[in-house]
Design a protein around this motif. Structure first.
Motif, PDB file in Angstrom:
ATOM      1  N   PRO A  13      51.786  32.864  32.349  1.00 40.54           N
ATOM      2  CA  PRO A  13      51.457  32.245  33.640  1.00 40.54           C
ATOM      3  C   PRO A  13      51.962  33.035  34.856  1.00 40.54           C
ATOM      4  O   PRO A  13      51.341  32.988  35.914  1.00 40.54           O
ATOM      5  N   PHE A  14      53.082  33.755  34.692  1.00 35.55           N
ATOM      6  CA  PHE A  14      53.604  34.553  35.811  1.00 35.55           C
ATOM      7  C   PHE A  14      53.993  35.947  35.326  1.00 35.55           C
ATOM      8  O   PHE A  14      54.629  36.078  34.281  1.00 35.55           O
ATOM      9  N   VAL A  15      53.609  36.948  36.092  1.00 39.42           N
ATOM     10  CA  VAL A  15      54.072  38.311  35.833  1.00 39.42           C
ATOM     11  C   VAL A  15      54.750  38.812  37.099  1.00 39.42           C
ATOM     12  O   VAL A  15      54.172  38.749  38.191  1.00 39.42           O
ATOM     13  N   LEU A  16      55.974  39.283  36.932  1.00 37.87           N
ATOM     14  CA  LEU A  16      56.726  39.811  38.069  1.00 37.87           C
ATOM     15  C   LEU A  16      56.885  41.306  37.830  1.00 37.87           C
ATOM     16  O   LEU A  16      57.530  41.715  36.867  1.00 37.87           O
ATOM     17  N   TYR A  17      56.241  42.095  38.657  1.00 40.42           N
ATOM     18  CA  TYR A  17      56.216  43.543  38.442  1.00 40.42           C
ATOM     19  C   TYR A  17      57.190  44.199  39.416  1.00 40.42           C
ATOM     20  O   TYR A  17      57.037  44.071  40.627  1.00 40.42           O
ATOM     21  N   ILE A  18      58.212  44.869  38.873  1.00 40.18           N
ATOM     22  CA  ILE A  18      59.134  45.653  39.697  1.00 40.18           C
ATOM     23  C   ILE A  18      58.755  47.115  39.495  1.00 40.18           C
ATOM     24  O   ILE A  18      58.747  47.604  38.363  1.00 40.18           O
ATOM     25  N   SER A  19      58.403  47.788  40.584  1.00 39.99           N
ATOM     26  CA  SER A  19      57.857  49.139  40.443  1.00 39.99           C
ATOM     27  C   SER A  19      58.611  50.129  41.317  1.00 39.99           C
ATOM     28  O   SER A  19      58.979  49.818  42.448  1.00 39.99           O
ATOM     29  N   CYS A  20      58.834  51.333  40.786  1.00 47.04           N
ATOM     30  CA  CYS A  20      59.436  52.383  41.629  1.00 47.04           C
ATOM     31  C   CYS A  20      58.394  53.435  41.987  1.00 47.04           C
ATOM     32  O   CYS A  20      58.727  54.518  42.459  1.00 47.04           O
ATOM     33  N   ASN A  21      57.113  53.122  41.751  1.00 44.59           N
ATOM     34  CA  ASN A  21      56.058  54.080  42.086  1.00 44.59           C
ATOM     35  C   ASN A  21      54.797  53.343  42.557  1.00 44.59           C
ATOM     36  O   ASN A  21      54.047  52.793  41.742  1.00 44.59           O
ATOM     37  N   PRO A  22      54.560  53.319  43.874  1.00 43.18           N
ATOM     38  CA  PRO A  22      53.418  52.584  44.406  1.00 43.18           C
ATOM     39  C   PRO A  22      52.077  53.008  43.792  1.00 43.18           C
ATOM     40  O   PRO A  22      51.159  52.185  43.696  1.00 43.18           O
ATOM     41  N   ASN A  23      51.950  54.273  43.360  1.00 41.27           N
ATOM     42  CA  ASN A  23      50.663  54.732  42.806  1.00 41.27           C
ATOM     43  C   ASN A  23      50.358  54.078  41.462  1.00 41.27           C
ATOM     44  O   ASN A  23      49.257  53.567  41.243  1.00 41.27           O
ATOM     45  N   THR A  24      51.338  54.086  40.560  1.00 42.98           N
ATOM     46  CA  THR A  24      51.077  53.470  39.247  1.00 42.98           C
ATOM     47  C   THR A  24      51.046  51.949  39.377  1.00 42.98           C
ATOM     48  O   THR A  24      50.344  51.283  38.616  1.00 42.98           O
ATOM     49  N   LEU A  25      51.762  51.419  40.367  1.00 45.57           N
ATOM     50  CA  LEU A  25      51.686  49.966  40.599  1.00 45.57           C
ATOM     51  C   LEU A  25      50.255  49.578  40.959  1.00 45.57           C
ATOM     52  O   LEU A  25      49.680  48.653  40.383  1.00 45.57           O
ATOM     53  N   THR A  26      49.651  50.305  41.896  1.00 41.93           N
ATOM     54  CA  THR A  26      48.270  50.018  42.306  1.00 41.93           C
ATOM     55  C   THR A  26      47.321  50.129  41.114  1.00 41.93           C
ATOM     56  O   THR A  26      46.479  49.268  40.884  1.00 41.93           O
ATOM     57  N   ARG A  27      47.515  51.186  40.325  1.00 45.82           N
ATOM     58  CA  ARG A  27      46.667  51.387  39.144  1.00 45.82           C
ATOM     59  C   ARG A  27      46.779  50.189  38.192  1.00 45.82           C
ATOM     60  O   ARG A  27      45.773  49.638  37.753  1.00 45.82           O
ATOM     61  N   ASP A  28      48.022  49.759  37.913  1.00 42.37           N
ATOM     62  CA  ASP A  28      48.219  48.671  36.953  1.00 42.37           C
ATOM     63  C   ASP A  28      47.755  47.324  37.515  1.00 42.37           C
ATOM     64  O   ASP A  28      47.224  46.483  36.783  1.00 42.37           O
ATOM     65  N   LEU A  29      47.948  47.138  38.830  1.00 40.14           N
ATOM     66  CA  LEU A  29      47.491  45.878  39.428  1.00 40.14           C
ATOM     67  C   LEU A  29      45.969  45.763  39.342  1.00 40.14           C
ATOM     68  O   LEU A  29      45.440  44.670  39.157  1.00 40.14           O
ATOM     69  N   ASN A  30      45.274  46.884  39.459  1.00 38.08           N
ATOM     70  CA  ASN A  30      43.814  46.849  39.314  1.00 38.08           C
ATOM     71  C   ASN A  30      43.400  46.264  37.970  1.00 38.08           C
ATOM     72  O   ASN A  30      42.380  45.602  37.853  1.00 38.08           O
ATOM     73  N   GLU A  31      44.213  46.520  36.949  1.00 36.64           N
ATOM     74  CA  GLU A  31      43.929  45.987  35.606  1.00 36.64           C
ATOM     75  C   GLU A  31      44.219  44.485  35.533  1.00 36.64           C
ATOM     76  O   GLU A  31      43.590  43.755  34.781  1.00 36.64           O
ATOM     77  N   LEU A  32      45.229  44.035  36.286  1.00 29.55           N
ATOM     78  CA  LEU A  32      45.698  42.653  36.130  1.00 29.55           C
ATOM     79  C   LEU A  32      45.072  41.677  37.130  1.00 29.55           C
ATOM     80  O   LEU A  32      44.979  40.479  36.866  1.00 29.55           O
ATOM     81  N   LEU A  33      44.624  42.193  38.276  1.00 29.42           N
ATOM     82  CA  LEU A  33      44.152  41.286  39.332  1.00 29.42           C
ATOM     83  C   LEU A  33      42.864  40.514  39.003  1.00 29.42           C
ATOM     84  O   LEU A  33      42.622  39.467  39.608  1.00 29.42           O
ATOM     85  N   PRO A  34      42.047  40.960  38.039  1.00 27.69           N
ATOM     86  CA  PRO A  34      40.950  40.063  37.644  1.00 27.69           C
ATOM     87  C   PRO A  34      41.455  38.735  37.083  1.00 27.69           C
ATOM     88  O   PRO A  34      40.751  37.736  37.137  1.00 27.69           O
ATOM     89  N   TYR A  35      42.684  38.730  36.552  1.00 24.91           N
ATOM     90  CA  TYR A  35      43.212  37.516  35.903  1.00 24.91           C
ATOM     91  C   TYR A  35      44.243  36.792  36.766  1.00 24.91           C
ATOM     92  O   TYR A  35      44.547  35.630  36.536  1.00 24.91           O
ATOM     93  N   TYR A  36      44.846  37.526  37.696  1.00 26.23           N
ATOM     94  CA  TYR A  36      45.995  36.984  38.436  1.00 26.23           C
ATOM     95  C   TYR A  36      45.776  37.010  39.941  1.00 26.23           C
ATOM     96  O   TYR A  36      45.093  37.895  40.459  1.00 26.23           O
ATOM     97  N   ASN A  37      46.413  36.037  40.631  1.00 19.21           N
ATOM     98  CA  ASN A  37      46.512  36.106  42.088  1.00 19.21           C
ATOM     99  C   ASN A  37      47.843  36.733  42.464  1.00 19.21           C
ATOM    100  O   ASN A  37      48.872  36.399  41.862  1.00 19.21           O
ATOM    101  N   LEU A  38      47.791  37.608  43.436  1.00 19.95           N
ATOM    102  CA  LEU A  38      49.040  38.201  43.926  1.00 19.95           C
ATOM    103  C   LEU A  38      49.632  37.239  44.965  1.00 19.95           C
ATOM    104  O   LEU A  38      49.013  36.954  45.978  1.00 19.95           O
ATOM    105  N   THR A  39      50.816  36.697  44.671  1.00 23.40           N
ATOM    106  CA  THR A  39      51.398  35.693  45.571  1.00 23.40           C
ATOM    107  C   THR A  39      52.519  36.256  46.441  1.00 23.40           C
ATOM    108  O   THR A  39      52.790  35.726  47.505  1.00 23.40           O
ATOM    109  N   HIS A  40      53.219  37.289  45.973  1.00 22.56           N
ATOM    110  CA  HIS A  40      54.311  37.870  46.759  1.00 22.56           C
ATOM    111  C   HIS A  40      54.311  39.386  46.581  1.00 22.56           C
ATOM    112  O   HIS A  40      54.077  39.868  45.469  1.00 22.56           O
TER     113      HIS A  40
END
Ligand code: SAM
Length: 437
Positions: free
Chosen positions: A387-414
């Motif tokens: 139900p919740f995924v909290l992603y702590i990232s030290c690289n904005p590029n790979t964060l964006t890449r991975d969020l693209n995979e997850l955002l079809p299923y999740y809303n970004l709340t924070h």
């Protein structure tokens, strides 16, 4: 238009920053990345290289100065490749980093813009005339710039560096040469947590006699040090080999953020103490909002965060690939009387799927290295959709890449930035995702 060539001097208007914090200019359809230039400046620059569609240059002269230009604190800047943004005001640096993590509500600054790092790894190399060089690699090179101070460190390194050089000379211990793969010592690392300093000498010989170096450390740190030796005979860029030996000093636990712990030199530990505390407090508040009973920390290091969170949930699970971190984590849990944490040693790609299958409604925290999440980890998340995924990232590029995979299923709340690494182009981001209904 005549093509640009190496060493040519041109004038440029700097309109933006690259991911590394280089100034960006455009000329004749080419994008030029300029070392040492600030947004808004007019400069003359010397072309260093030209590739297809882009090139690199460095500032020759600043014609119109940005008011955010400041004098670097360190005399080795920018030659030493340890950091990159000392010519920029901290305000400008935070603005640049806000640009890197688009959509963040804010970026939490570091309490200190200098003297914040609790860890340092210095390569030891043989110079051209056989001298010992200890410092950082010049950018994009394997040439060591000899330094005896680093203004990012929370403690001075001057005595340590000088002490290592004289100890090596007195004992005829040779610095490493990458070209010939010869020499004895290839690296010195240190981590200073509270008043305890952990020093590791990394060498190429199985039984290099380093016990007498403890005397040097004792003169600097009194009784508050531990000395390790790491045997690393391979031709490789990684800092450590597999074998660590505790040599001397004491391995006493320190109390950090209310938790007694020892951190193994091979194990990960967040480098900026004040920002780590703020970031973990923020993560804790986000986890509390979810009212979840189980929290999984994937890529956990020794599970400091999981241990902190274990107090407000029924169960915490920490998954980590580094065996030394798992051992240190179990010991930390024991020392602090934490009984509701489970440690799992292994690759998240292999282990996470099974864990997600057996726990109900967890908050999943992922805190991967710069490379981000691997395909298998992403698949495990998509298969089970916690139900919740909290992603702590030290690289904005790979964060964006991975969020693209997850955002079809999740809303970004924070989404919030944390400036864990002032004076460098790196930045930490915390993102909270909530499963779509
Ligand atoms: C950025 S650190 C985060 C550590 C921890 N969350 C903390 O805040 O202290 C990433 C951690 O992931 C671990 N790691 C890297 N690849 C991994 C993998 N494939 N599976 C599990 N852990 C991994 C590293 O050893 C490191 O401890």
């Amino acid at each position: 238009v005549a093509a640009l060539v190496k060493n040519q001097i041109i004038s440029l208007d700097i309109i933006d920053y690259s991911h590394e914090g280089l100034g960006v200019a455009k000329i004749d359809g080419l994008v030029i990345f300029v070392h040492g230039a600030l947004k808004g400046e007019k400069i003359t620059a010397k072309i260093l290289s030209v590739k297809k569609g882009y090139g690199f240059a460095k500032v020759e002269e600043v014609l119109v100065l940005s008011k955010e230009r400041v004098t670097p604190l360190c005399k080795f800047f920018p030659k030493c490749g340890g950091c990159g943004l000392q010519h920029m005001s901290y305000k400008e640096e935070l603005d640049f980093k806000k640009g890197l993590i688009k959509g963040a509500s804010e970026i939490v600054p570091s309490l200190a813009e200098y003297h914040y790092r609790n860890k340092c790894a210095l390569p030891v190399r043989k110079g051209k005339s056989g001298e010992i060089l200890i410092g950082f690699f010049r950018k994009k090179s394997h040439e060591v710039v000899d330094i005896n101070e680093c203004v990012l460190q929370n403690n001075p390194i001057r005595e340590l560096v000088a002490g290592l050089k004289s100890w090596m000379q007195e004992n005829n211990i040779l610095p490493y040469s990458e070209e010939s793969h010869t020499g004895d010592i290839r690296q010195i690392t240190l981590r200073v947590l509270e008043n305890q300093t952990i020093v590791t000498l990394v060498g190429t010989k199985k039984n290099l006699h380093v016990l007498s170096f403890a005397k040097v450390l004792q003169n600097i740190y009194g009784e508050n040090f531990a000395l390790y030796y790491n045997y690393h005979p391979d031709k490789s860029n990684v800092i450590y080999g597999k074998d660590f030996v505790f040599v001397a000093g004491n391995d006493k636990a320190v109390v950090i953020d209310g938790l007694a712990m020892s951190v193994h030199p091979a194990g990960f530990f967040q480098v900026n103490d004040s920002v780590r505390e703020k970031m973990f407090a923020y993560v804790k508040s986000l986890v509390a909002e979810t009212k979840a009973k189980t929290v999984i920390e994937a890529y956990a290091g020794q599970g400091v965060l999981a241990c902190k969170l274990s107090k407000s949930v029924d169960k915490a699970i920490a998954i980590e690939i580094c065996a030394e971190s798992i051992t240190a984590g179990k010991e930390m849990a024991k020392q602090n009387g934490i009984t509701n944490i489970e440690y799992i040693l292994g690759d998240c790609g292999q282990k996470l799927g099974k864990v997600l299958e057996r726990v109900e409604q967890p908050v999943l925290i992922v805190d991967p290295p710069r490379s981000g999440l691997c395909t298998k980890t992403l698949k495990a998340i998509k298969d089970s959709l916690p139900p919740f995924v909290l992603y702590i990232s030290c690289n904005p590029n790979t964060l964006t890449r991975d969020l693209n995979e997850l955002l079809p299923y999740y809303n970004l709340t924070h989404k919030k930035g944390f400036d864990m690494f002032p004076r460098t182009a790196n930045v930490e981001t915390v993102v909270m995702l909530q499963l779509k209904q």
